[in-house]
Design a protein around this motif. Structure first.
Motif, PDB file in Angstrom:
ATOM      1  N   LEU A 368       2.076  83.631  32.339  1.00 56.68           N
ATOM      2  CA  LEU A 368       3.095  83.868  31.323  1.00 56.68           C
ATOM      3  C   LEU A 368       3.991  82.656  31.109  1.00 56.68           C
ATOM      4  O   LEU A 368       4.554  82.473  30.032  1.00 56.68           O
ATOM      5  N   GLN A 369       4.116  81.811  32.109  1.00 58.40           N
ATOM      6  CA  GLN A 369       5.019  80.659  32.012  1.00 58.40           C
ATOM      7  C   GLN A 369       4.405  79.472  31.276  1.00 58.40           C
ATOM      8  O   GLN A 369       5.132  78.543  30.915  1.00 58.40           O
ATOM      9  N   ALA A 370       3.094  79.489  31.044  1.00 56.47           N
ATOM     10  CA  ALA A 370       2.468  78.359  30.353  1.00 56.47           C
ATOM     11  C   ALA A 370       2.797  78.422  28.865  1.00 56.47           C
ATOM     12  O   ALA A 370       2.400  79.371  28.182  1.00 56.47           O
ATOM     13  N   PRO A 371       3.505  77.424  28.317  1.00 53.34           N
ATOM     14  CA  PRO A 371       3.914  77.487  26.913  1.00 53.34           C
ATOM     15  C   PRO A 371       2.901  76.886  25.941  1.00 53.34           C
ATOM     16  O   PRO A 371       3.087  76.969  24.728  1.00 53.34           O
ATOM     17  N   LYS A 417       7.760  74.950  18.743  1.00 57.81           N
ATOM     18  CA  LYS A 417       8.899  75.753  19.168  1.00 57.81           C
ATOM     19  C   LYS A 417       9.526  75.157  20.429  1.00 57.81           C
ATOM     20  O   LYS A 417       9.042  74.171  20.987  1.00 57.81           O
ATOM     21  N   MET A 418      10.607  75.784  20.883  1.00 58.65           N
ATOM     22  CA  MET A 418      11.347  75.281  22.040  1.00 58.65           C
ATOM     23  C   MET A 418      11.277  76.259  23.209  1.00 58.65           C
ATOM     24  O   MET A 418      11.256  77.487  23.030  1.00 58.65           O
ATOM     25  N   VAL A 419      11.230  75.691  24.426  1.00 54.31           N
ATOM     26  CA  VAL A 419      11.246  76.461  25.664  1.00 54.31           C
ATOM     27  C   VAL A 419      12.206  75.774  26.625  1.00 54.31           C
ATOM     28  O   VAL A 419      12.696  74.673  26.365  1.00 54.31           O
ATOM     29  N   ASP A 424      13.650  71.546  35.499  1.00 56.37           N
ATOM     30  CA  ASP A 424      15.018  71.019  35.410  1.00 56.37           C
ATOM     31  C   ASP A 424      15.951  71.860  34.549  1.00 56.37           C
ATOM     32  O   ASP A 424      17.141  71.540  34.409  1.00 56.37           O
ATOM     33  N   GLY A 425      15.427  72.949  33.942  1.00 61.47           N
ATOM     34  CA  GLY A 425      16.272  73.839  33.158  1.00 61.47           C
ATOM     35  C   GLY A 425      16.701  73.276  31.831  1.00 61.47           C
ATOM     36  O   GLY A 425      17.616  73.809  31.187  1.00 61.47           O
ATOM     37  N   LYS A 426      16.037  72.229  31.357  1.00 56.98           N
ATOM     38  CA  LYS A 426      16.405  71.626  30.085  1.00 56.98           C
ATOM     39  C   LYS A 426      15.470  72.070  28.961  1.00 56.98           C
ATOM     40  O   LYS A 426      14.298  72.341  29.208  1.00 56.98           O
ATOM     41  N   PRO A 427      15.971  72.109  27.701  1.00 53.38           N
ATOM     42  CA  PRO A 427      15.106  72.481  26.572  1.00 53.38           C
ATOM     43  C   PRO A 427      14.029  71.413  26.341  1.00 53.38           C
ATOM     44  O   PRO A 427      14.330  70.209  26.340  1.00 53.38           O
ATOM     45  N   VAL A 428      12.796  71.858  26.147  1.00 51.69           N
ATOM     46  CA  VAL A 428      11.687  70.959  25.811  1.00 51.69           C
ATOM     47  C   VAL A 428      10.833  71.652  24.750  1.00 51.69           C
ATOM     48  O   VAL A 428      10.945  72.853  24.512  1.00 51.69           O
ATOM     49  N   THR A 429       9.977  70.881  24.135  1.00 53.06           N
ATOM     50  CA  THR A 429       9.106  71.457  23.102  1.00 53.06           C
ATOM     51  C   THR A 429       7.991  72.294  23.738  1.00 53.06           C
ATOM     52  O   THR A 429       7.606  72.080  24.888  1.00 53.06           O
ATOM     53  N   GLU A 433       3.340  70.279  28.916  1.00 52.14           N
ATOM     54  CA  GLU A 433       2.332  70.617  29.905  1.00 52.14           C
ATOM     55  C   GLU A 433       2.953  71.208  31.166  1.00 52.14           C
ATOM     56  O   GLU A 433       2.236  71.528  32.120  1.00 52.14           O
ATOM     57  N   SER A 434       4.264  71.357  31.179  1.00 49.26           N
ATOM     58  CA  SER A 434       4.961  71.921  32.338  1.00 49.26           C
ATOM     59  C   SER A 434       5.250  73.402  32.119  1.00 49.26           C
ATOM     60  O   SER A 434       5.395  73.866  30.976  1.00 49.26           O
ATOM     61  N   LEU A 435       5.356  74.140  33.213  1.00 47.95           N
ATOM     62  CA  LEU A 435       5.707  75.553  33.128  1.00 47.95           C
ATOM     63  C   LEU A 435       7.128  75.704  32.607  1.00 47.95           C
ATOM     64  O   LEU A 435       7.989  74.840  32.831  1.00 47.95           O
ATOM     65  N   ALA A 436       7.368  76.813  31.920  1.00 44.83           N
ATOM     66  CA  ALA A 436       8.683  77.069  31.326  1.00 44.83           C
ATOM     67  C   ALA A 436       9.306  78.314  31.941  1.00 44.83           C
ATOM     68  O   ALA A 436       8.628  79.133  32.582  1.00 44.83           O
ATOM     69  N   GLU A 437      10.616  78.453  31.738  1.00 41.24           N
ATOM     70  CA  GLU A 437      11.345  79.597  32.283  1.00 41.24           C
ATOM     71  C   GLU A 437      10.977  80.882  31.534  1.00 41.24           C
ATOM     72  O   GLU A 437      10.952  80.915  30.303  1.00 41.24           O
ATOM     73  N   LEU A 438      10.717  81.942  32.321  1.00 37.10           N
ATOM     74  CA  LEU A 438      10.487  83.249  31.703  1.00 37.10           C
ATOM     75  C   LEU A 438      11.801  83.891  31.280  1.00 37.10           C
ATOM     76  O   LEU A 438      11.871  84.567  30.257  1.00 37.10           O
ATOM     77  N   PHE A 439      12.845  83.686  32.090  1.00 37.46           N
ATOM     78  CA  PHE A 439      14.130  84.308  31.804  1.00 37.46           C
ATOM     79  C   PHE A 439      15.166  83.230  31.484  1.00 37.46           C
ATOM     80  O   PHE A 439      15.452  82.368  32.309  1.00 37.46           O
ATOM     81  N   TYR A 440      15.680  83.298  30.272  1.00 40.38           N
ATOM     82  CA  TYR A 440      16.807  82.441  29.905  1.00 40.38           C
ATOM     83  C   TYR A 440      17.565  83.113  28.784  1.00 40.38           C
ATOM     84  O   TYR A 440      16.984  83.599  27.810  1.00 40.38           O
ATOM     85  N   GLU A 441      18.873  83.149  28.939  1.00 40.72           N
ATOM     86  CA  GLU A 441      19.749  83.659  27.888  1.00 40.72           C
ATOM     87  C   GLU A 441      20.990  82.797  27.882  1.00 40.72           C
ATOM     88  O   GLU A 441      21.694  82.696  28.897  1.00 40.72           O
ATOM     89  N   GLY A 442      21.227  82.112  26.783  1.00 41.23           N
ATOM     90  CA  GLY A 442      22.377  81.227  26.731  1.00 41.23           C
ATOM     91  C   GLY A 442      22.310  80.289  25.552  1.00 41.23           C
ATOM     92  O   GLY A 442      21.511  80.472  24.623  1.00 41.23           O
TER      93      GLY A 442
END
Length: 1024
Positions: A368-371, A417-419, A424-429, A433-442
Motif C-alpha cells: 500500500l505504501q508504494a506510490p 500527484k503528491m505523497v 523524511d516526512g517531506k512532500p515528494v511527487t 521510488e521510495s515508500l510513502a506515508e499511509l497516514f498523514y493529515e496536515g
C-alpha cells in the motif's frame, strides 16, 4: 428408461450385489449393442469411436461440428453431434480447445481435431482431466429447435397488441409494411421506418438536445450475443445514427461490474469483475453468488471449485448470502461454511471488515505504501495503489476533494500527484521510488507559499469505515460482530492467497458502493493479480482485446458512418451540458434537481429506463421499437406495470417489431415478429464470460436454419432483416460499398456471411497468423460444408488461417505457465493502479442535489433519488421483511421452453426462515401472499427452513412465465395449445418496488450508476 424403471432396475442391481463376493470367480460383464438397446433404448449412438489400432471409425449416420452454446450468457464452446438424415443436433459436448468447457487444460490449437477426439476418449495415455463438458443448460438446449411454439415464419398481429393472435405473412410483405408504414391494422396511420428516419424535425422541440425524429427509434438488444450484438450496433449507431439502444446489463449485474472498476481504475466508465484463482487460493469468499450461475461458467468455475475442495485440504471458503446455495454441505463443513446475511447488508459487511483490518493493522503495508510502479518494482510488487496520495481537504482550494498535484507544488505537471516520503516526512511527487506515508493529515506548502490542508487516501478511508461502530454494521447485515471479526481475521491470514467475488446477487441501491468496497478489501492484502488471489480478465476475447473490425485484412468500419446526435432517452451524460440546465440557469432558477435522473458515470443503455422515458413522454415517446433477443418486461425489476399501457397503445408507440425465436413477455406486444436463428444455426464470434484467457468461440451455421426464406432463398434472421431494411432506406454500411479491404477495394453486405466471413478472416490473421488445416481437419469438423461460402468471399491466401480457426471452433490463447513467481502470468493479469480514492468519481455531480459524489465508498441506509430513506416511505411495521432474488443453477432466460430443465422443478417458492414463518402461522407447503409497497402482490407456496437469513424473504427468478408457450397462441386461425408447466411458479420482477420520488413511471436505482436495484427492498407477507 423412465424414472420408475430406472429406480426399479437400480434397486434390483443393489440387491443382487449385496450377497457374498467371490472375487476369484467374478467376471467383468460385457454388453453388446443389442443389450444396450434393450436396457438403454433412448441412448444415442456415438458419432465415432477408436478401434484397437487407434483408428477413428466414423458413424456414417452422424457428423460433428464445433459451435457455441447459448444455454446461458456464458457462451461456452460446444461440439455438437448431428444426425445426417434429420439434420438435427442430437448430442452436445464441450469444445476441448475452450477453457470454459475444458477446465483441466484446454488443448493447444496445434492438436488436430482427430487427436483431440482421441484424447477425450479416456484411454490409458490420457486421463479424464480433459473431459470437455457442457452443463445441464447446454445439454438441454437441443429441445428448443423443434418446439411447437418456436417462431419460424414472419408473423403479423391480428387483433389488439398482446392478444397473441397472429397471421403468417411473407418476409417481403413484412419488410414493405415496416419500412413504408400506412394504415397497417385498421387503427390509423403508422409511420414506417422510412418516414421516421428521414424526418429532419426535432423529436421534441422542448428537448432539442435529445435529437431529431430519427432518435425516436428504440432498439433493445442482447448484449451477450457477441459479434451479433456488434452487428446490431452497426445498424443502430453507425447506419441509422441514434443513441437509443438498450441492453439488459443495467438491470442485471452491471452496477457491481462498474463498482468493482471504481477500485481498479481512475475512471467511472470502466468494467471489472474479479474471479478466484482456485489452483492456489487458500481462502475465498463468495458473496451474493456462487460459481456456475448463468454468466460464470458452470463448466469451469464449478469444476475448479470442486477440484480445490477435493484435492486441497488447505482450501477453505465461505458463502455469504441471504439463502444457502448449493455450495456447502455438512459433509465438508470443515472447509466450507454458509454465513446467512440479511439482504441489502453487503456494504455494511464490507465496511465492518475494512474497519477491523485497518484498525488491527492486518493489511499489506509495503504494497500500500508504494506510490508508483517504479517503487512497486523495487519491492517485488507487480502493481501499486494510490493509498498514499494526498487529497486536498480545504474546501476553499480549487483542488478540493482532488489529489494535490505536483504542478500546484511547483514540482511537475498536473498529471503527477503528491505523497509524503516515509523516510523524511517531506512532500515528494508520486513517481518517487521510495515508500510513502499511509497516514498523514496536515498542511502542505504550495509553490506560491500558501498552505493547504491535505490527507492521504488511506487515512480518509480509515475515518470513513470508522464512522459507525461495528455493532451498527452488524445489525444491518445480520452477522454477529464476533463472526465478522473472525471472517476478517481469516481473510488476512493467508497473505495474498485469498479472494472475494460477487456476481449479480448484491443489487441494492448501494450495489455500486458495495463493489467498490469489495475491491478495497482485496487491495488491503494485495490479492489482485496474485498467485492464489484474484484475476480480473473474465470474458476477454479477441473482439475485446483487438480491433478486429479494422484490419489486418478488412476494414469493416470503413464506410461513411452516421454520428448519433443528442443524449439518449435515459439521460446518460452530464446534466450541466443539457438544455434543461442551461435554461434554468438563464432564468435564474436553481437548476437542481433535474426533472428526471441523469447518470454521468458509465453509459447504462438500460432498456428498462428507455421504456420508462417512453411511458413518461420525457424527453419524448418512441415512434418505433425493435426488440431483439431480449425480454425487459419480464426481466427488469419493477418495470412491467409501469410501462405496459404506453406500449400496448398504438397511438403512443406506432410500430413494434420483435426479432426472436420465441414469443416472450415483451415481444408479445409486437406488431410484427421476425423469426431469428437459434444458436447452432447462427454465425457467431463470442467471448466466453468466465474465461481468464483471451479467446472467442467462432462458428458458422452447422445445421440448416428452421426459419422461413426470402424470395432470394436466404434464411430470415436478425442480420438479414437489418440488411434489407438498410438497403431500402439507403443506410450506409450495408448493401453496396459497405466496407473496404486494406487495399481500398469495396465490398457489399447483402447477406450475413458477407460480413462475418471477412470478420473471421481478420480474427484468424490478428497477431500471429494461424496455420493451415489439413483436409482431414476440414472434413472431420464439417467445415467442408461451408467451404464454398468462404472461397467465394476470401482471397486464396486468406483462406487457410480462417478455416483453421473454424476447425477448432474458435481462436483460443493457451498458457503453459500460469504464474510468474508469486503473481499471475502477465497474459492474465490486469496491471493497473488500484484505487483507494477514485478522483474521477469525485468530479461527478448528483443530478438531484448538485453535490459532488464521494471518491470513496459510502455506507448509508437505502435511499431514493431525492435522498429520502426508503424506510421513511415504507416502515418496518408495515413491511417487516427485506426481499432478495437469486438465480438457480440451471434456469436461464429461455429455459422455460426446455423440458429437461423444467422437469427438474416446475415451480419456485417463497423461501423464509422457519422462525419468521412461525410468527405468521406459516409452515412449508402453505400458500402465502407477498405484498410490495407499490401495491402489487405475488402468491406462492412457502418453503420454511433454516436455509434463509432471518428477516429476509427470498424467491428464485426464472419462473412464472406468461409466454414462451405457457399460454395458447393463435396463428392463422389455428390455436397452438399452451404448455402449463412453462407458467408454473412465481414471476418476481414486476412485483418489485420502484422509486416514488421520481415523476411518473420509474425504476428503483443504484445511486452511483443508475442501474436497476432489486435487493433489500421492504416487503410484507400474509397467509392465504
Amino acid at each position: 428408461m423412465d424414472r420408475r424403471q430406472f429406480l426399479k432396475a437400480s434397486s434390483l442391481a443393489a440387491l443382487a450385489g449385496a450377497g457374498p463376493a467371490k472375487a476369484e470367480t467374478s467376471k467383468v460383464p460385457t454388453l453388446d449393442d443389442k443389450d444396450i438397446d434393450k436396457y438403454a433404448p433412448t441412448s444415442i449412438k456415438p458419432d465415432y469411436y477408436f478401434d484397437e489400432n487407434k483408428q477413428l471409425i466414423r458413424n456414417p449416420k452422424q457428423r460433428f461440428a464445433f459451435s457455441k452454446c447459448y444455454g446461458c450468457f456464458n457462451v461456452c464452446g460446444a461440439r455438437v453431434s448431428i444426425d445426417n438424415e434429420t439434420d438435427k443436433v442430437v448430442r452436445v459436448i464441450g469444445n476441448p480447445y475452450s477453457l470454459t468447457s475444458n477446465a483441466g487444460q484446454p488443448f493447444a490449437l496445434d492438436v488436430s481435431p482427430k487427436d483431440a477426439m482421441y484424447r477425450l476418449s479416456g484411454t490409458e495415455e490420457y486421463s479424464q482431466t480433459n473431459r470437455a463438458t457442457l452443463c445441464g443448460r447446454g445439454n438441454a438446449v437441443i429441445d428448443a429447435f423443434n418446439d411447437k411454439h418456436r417462431v419460424t415464419s414472419c408473423l403479423k398481429r391480428v387483433g389488439k397488441r398482446g392478444e397473441n393472435q397472429w397471421k403468417t405473412i411473407s418476409y417481403e410483405q413484412l419488410l414493405k409494411e415496416v419500412t413504408e408504414g400506412g394504415d397497417l391494422f385498421g387503427e390509423g396511420h403508422v409511420d414506417g421506418l422510412q418516414a421516421i428516419y428521414s424526418n429532419p424535425a426535432l423529436a421534441n422541440a422542448a428537448y432539442p438536445d435529445f435529437g431529431k425524429v430519427k432518435n425516436q427509434l428504440f432498439v433493445s438488444t442482447s448484449s451477450e450475443q457477441g459479434i451479433r450484438t456488434d452487428f446490431m450496433a452497426r445498424f443502430v449507431h453507425h447506419a441509422w445514427g441514434t443513441p437509443n439502444i438498450g441492453t439488459k446489463d443495467s438491470y442485471c449485474g452491471h452496477q457491481q461490474v462498474a463498482g468493482c472498476a471504481l477500485g481498479c481504475f481512475d475512471a467511472v466508465d470502466e468494467m471489472a469483475l474479479p474471479t478466484t484463482d482456485y489452483d492456489e487460493c487458500e481462502f475465498a469468499i463468495f458473496i451474493g453468488t456462487n460459481p456456475g450461475l448463468s454468466g460464470l461458467s458452470l463448466n469451469s468455475g464449478s469444476r475448479r471449485l470442486a477440484t480445490a475442495r477435493a484435492d486441497r485440504p488447505d482450501f477453505k471458503y465461505v458463502v455469504i448470502d441471504p439463502i444457502l446455495r448449493a455450495l456447502t454441505s455438512e459433509t465438508d463443513a470443515q472447509n466450507s461454511e454458509w454465513i446467512p446475511m440479511r439482504a441489502g447488508g453487503d456494504t455494511a459487511l464490507m465496511f465492518a471488515m475494512l474497519q477491523y483490518v485497518i484498525n488491527h493493522q492486518r493489511y499489506h503495508a509495503t504494497y500500500l505504501q508504494a506510490p508508483s510502479q517504479a517503487c512497486a518494482d523495487k519491492h517485488g510488487e507487480v502493481n501499486y495503489t494510490n493509498a498514499t496520495y494526498l487529497v486536498v481537504t480545504d474546501a476553499k482550494h480549487p483542488l478540493y476533494r482532488q489529489f494535490l498535484t505536483a504542478e500546484a507544488c511547483g514540482l511537475g505537471t498536473a498529471d503527477v500527484k503528491m505523497v509524503i516520503n516515509a523516510e523524511d516526512g517531506k512532500p515528494v511527487t508520486s513517481d518517487s521510488e521510495s515508500l510513502a506515508e499511509l497516514f498523514y493529515e496536515g498542511p502542505v506548502t504550495l509553490a506560491d507559499g500558501q498552505q493547504v490542508q491535505v490527507e492521504t487516501a488511506f487515512s480518509l478511508l480509515k475515518k470513513r469505515v470508522n464512522q459507525q461502530p461495528m455493532a451498527v454494521y452488524s445489525a444491518r447485515c445480520g452477522i454477529p460482530v464476533e463472526r465478522i471479526e473472525a471472517l476478517a481475521t481469516e481473510f488476512t491470514s493467508h497473505g495474498r492467497r485469498v479472494s472475494i467475488e460477487t456476481n449479480t446477487g448484491c443489487n441494492a441501491s448501494d450495489g455500486g458502493q458495495f463493489a467498490f468496497a469489495l475491491i478495497m478489501l482485496a487491495t488491503m492484502v494485495g490479492a489482485h493479480n496474485a498467485k492464489g488471489g484474484m484475476h480480473h480478465m473474465s470474458g476477454c476475447g479477441f473482439a475485446v482485446m483487438y480491433d478486429i473490425f479494422d484490419g489486418p485484412l478488412y476494414n469493416l468500419n470503413d464506410f461513411e458512418q452516421a454520428e448519433p446526435e443528442g443524449f439518449n432517452a435515459e439521460r446518460s451524460g452530464n446534466y450541466e451540458e443539457s438544455d434543461e440546465y442551461r435554461q434554468k440557469v438563464a432564468k435564474g432558477i436553481d437548476p437542481y434537481p433535474s426533472n428526471q435522473p441523469w447518470n454521468n458515470t458509465i453509459v447504462q443503455e438500460n432498456s428498462g429506463e428507455m421504456l420508462v422515458a417512453h411511458a413518461n413522454a420525457n424527453p419524448f415517446q418512441f415512434k418505433a421499437w425493435i426488440n431483439w433477443s431480449t425480454n425487459p418486461i419480464y426481466n427488469c425489476s419493477g418495470l412491467g406495470d409501469q410501462v405496459i399501457d404506453a406500449i400496448k397503445d398504438p397511438k403512443q408507440l406506432g410500430l413494434i417489431i420483435g426479432i426472436d425465436p420465441y414469443i416472450n413477455e415483451t415481444n408479445v406486444y409486437a406488431d410484427y415478429l421476425v423469426p431469428d436463428s437459434l444458436q447452432y444455426e447462427q454465425w457467431a464470434l463470442s467471448r466466453m464470460w468466465g474465461s481468464e484467457y483471451i479467446g472467442d468461440v467462432a462458428c458458422v451455421p452447422v445445421v440448416e436454419p428452421r426459419t422461413a426464406k426470402t424470395q432470394e432463398g436466404h434464411h430470415v434472421n436478425m442480420e438479414q432483416f437489418l440488411i434489407d431494411v438498410s438497403k431500402k432506406l439507403q443506410l450506409p454500411g450495408f448493401g453496396d460499398n459497405a466496407f473496404k479491404d486494406v487495399n481500398g477495394n469495396s465490398y457489399a453486405v447483402n447477406v450475413p456471411e458477407d460480413f462475418y466471413v471477412p470478420l473471421f478472416a481478420n480474427v484468424a490473421h490478428t497477431g500471429e497468423v494461424l496455420p493451415a488445416p489439413t483436409a482431414e481437419d476440414i472434413e472431420l469438423t464439417s467445415v467442408d460444408r461451408v467451404l464454398p461460402v468462404f472461397k467465394q468471399r476470401l482471397k486464396p491466401q486468406e483462406l487457410d488461417a480462417t478455416l483453421f480457426m473454424l476447425t477448432r471452433g474458435g481462436r483460443y490463447e493457451r498458457l503453459e505457465q500460469r504464474y510468474e513467481g508469486e503473481f499471475l502470468n502477465p497474459a492474465i493479469r490486469m496491471d493497473t493502479q488500484f484505487q483507494l480514492y477514485n478522483e474521477s468519481l469525485a468530479r461527478i455531480k448528483d443530478s438531484y442535489t448538485g453535490q459532488y459524489l464521494d471518491g470513496q465508498p459510502i455506507y448509508d441506509v437505502d435511499r431514493f433519488w431525492d435522498g429520502s430513506a426508503v424506510r421513511e416511505h415504507w416502515n418496518n411495521k408495515d413491511y417487516p421483511f427485506v426481499f432478495s432474488t437469486f438465480k438457480s443453477h440451471l434456469r436461464s432466460p429461455y429455459s422455460a421452453v426446455l423440458p429437461r430443465i423444467t422437469a427438474l422443478g416446475e415451480a419456485n417458492f417463497i423461501q423464509m426462515h422457519e422462525d419468521d414463518a412461525r410468527r405468521y402461522q406459516l409452515q412449508s407447503g402453505d400458500k402465502a401472499q407477498l405484498l410490495s409497497p407499490k401495491g402489487t402482490t405475488i402468491e406462492g407456496v412457502v418453503q420454511a427452513d433454516k436455509t434463509v437469513a432471518k428477516g429476509t424473504i427470498v424467491v428464485c427468478t426464472g419462473y412464472g412465465h406468461t409466454q414462451f408457450g405457457a399460454q395458447a397462441v393463435t396463428v392463422d386461425g389455428k390455436e397452438i395449445p399452451g404448455v402449463a408447466s412453462r407458467g408454473e411458479g412465481i414471476a418476481v420482477n414486476t412485483f418489485n418496488v420502484v422509486d416514488p420520488t421520481r415523476k411518473g413511471a420509474s425504476l428503483y436505482r443504484d445511486r452511483t450508476f443508475g442501474s436497476t436495484a432489486r435487493h433489500g427492498v421492504p416487503v410484507a407477507i400474509k397467509k392465504i
